[in-house]
Design a protein around this motif. Structure first.
Motif, PDB file in Angstrom:
ATOM      1  N   ILE A 293      69.382  61.935  32.554  1.00 19.29           N
ATOM      2  CA  ILE A 293      68.045  61.851  33.121  1.00 19.29           C
ATOM      3  C   ILE A 293      68.192  62.115  34.609  1.00 19.29           C
ATOM      4  O   ILE A 293      68.946  61.427  35.293  1.00 19.29           O
TER       5      ILE A 293
ATOM      6  N   ILE B 203      64.597  65.165  31.517  1.00 20.69           N
ATOM      7  CA  ILE B 203      65.624  64.780  30.556  1.00 20.69           C
ATOM      8  C   ILE B 203      66.412  66.062  30.284  1.00 20.69           C
ATOM      9  O   ILE B 203      65.821  67.113  30.032  1.00 20.69           O
TER      10      ILE B 203
ATOM     11  N   GLN C 238      69.836  67.793  28.153  1.00 22.42           N
ATOM     12  CA  GLN C 238      70.859  67.599  27.133  1.00 22.42           C
ATOM     13  C   GLN C 238      71.514  68.932  26.826  1.00 22.42           C
ATOM     14  O   GLN C 238      70.838  69.943  26.635  1.00 22.42           O
TER      15      GLN C 238
ATOM     16  N   LEU D 137      58.310  59.357  30.775  1.00 22.58           N
ATOM     17  CA  LEU D 137      59.734  59.407  30.448  1.00 22.58           C
ATOM     18  C   LEU D 137      60.030  58.628  29.172  1.00 22.58           C
ATOM     19  O   LEU D 137      60.692  59.140  28.265  1.00 22.58           O
TER      20      LEU D 137
ATOM     21  N   PHE E 143      61.291  60.636  25.913  1.00 24.06           N
ATOM     22  CA  PHE E 143      62.652  60.332  25.482  1.00 24.06           C
ATOM     23  C   PHE E 143      62.655  59.791  24.052  1.00 24.06           C
ATOM     24  O   PHE E 143      63.418  60.249  23.208  1.00 24.06           O
ATOM     25  N   ASN E 144      61.788  58.826  23.777  1.00 24.19           N
ATOM     26  CA  ASN E 144      61.759  58.203  22.457  1.00 24.19           C
ATOM     27  C   ASN E 144      61.287  59.170  21.376  1.00 24.19           C
ATOM     28  O   ASN E 144      61.776  59.122  20.244  1.00 24.19           O
TER      29      ASN E 144
END
Length: 109
Positions: free
Chosen positions: A3, A13, A15, A69, A73-74
């Motif tokens: 993050i 975010i 990845q 966020l 994210f979730n």
């Protein structure tokens, strides 16, 4: 997964997803379908995906505040069984990983 914050009200975010050699033994179509699912989920959240050589993705999902966020994210990390069905059907011994991000914000006053 990381993050990155530009300031208290904006960030992203990030990845980097790389398919390991031992997973490449599964059907190429299955892995491609799994990567396509990740790409679609990130785009649904306003994110960008860069495809890299060798079945790899770099995902960036922007957010505007702590609530945004948490939600993004979730939604991105939390997965439904339907979305992961192609991969879990092939790899039934993978553990289910539950992840949930909660942020608390405070001032030092």
């Amino acid at each position: 997964m990381g993050i990155q914050f530009d300031n208290p009200n904006r960030g992203r975010i990030v990845q980097n997803i790389q398919v390991e050699e031992r997973l490449k033994t599964f059907s190429g179509a299955t892995i491609q379908q799994w990567l396509d699912t990740i790409e679609q989920r990130s785009r649904n959240l306003g994110g960008r995906v860069t495809r890299k050589p060798g079945q790899a993705l770099f995902v960036t999902i922007p957010f505007t505040n702590n609530t945004d966020l948490e939600r993004k994210f979730n939604q991105f990390v939390g997965s439904s069984d339907a979305e992961n069905a192609p991969m879990t059907a092939k790899v039934s011994n993978l553990p289910k990983v539950d992840s949930h991000l909660t942020l608390k914000r405070s001032n030092f006053c």
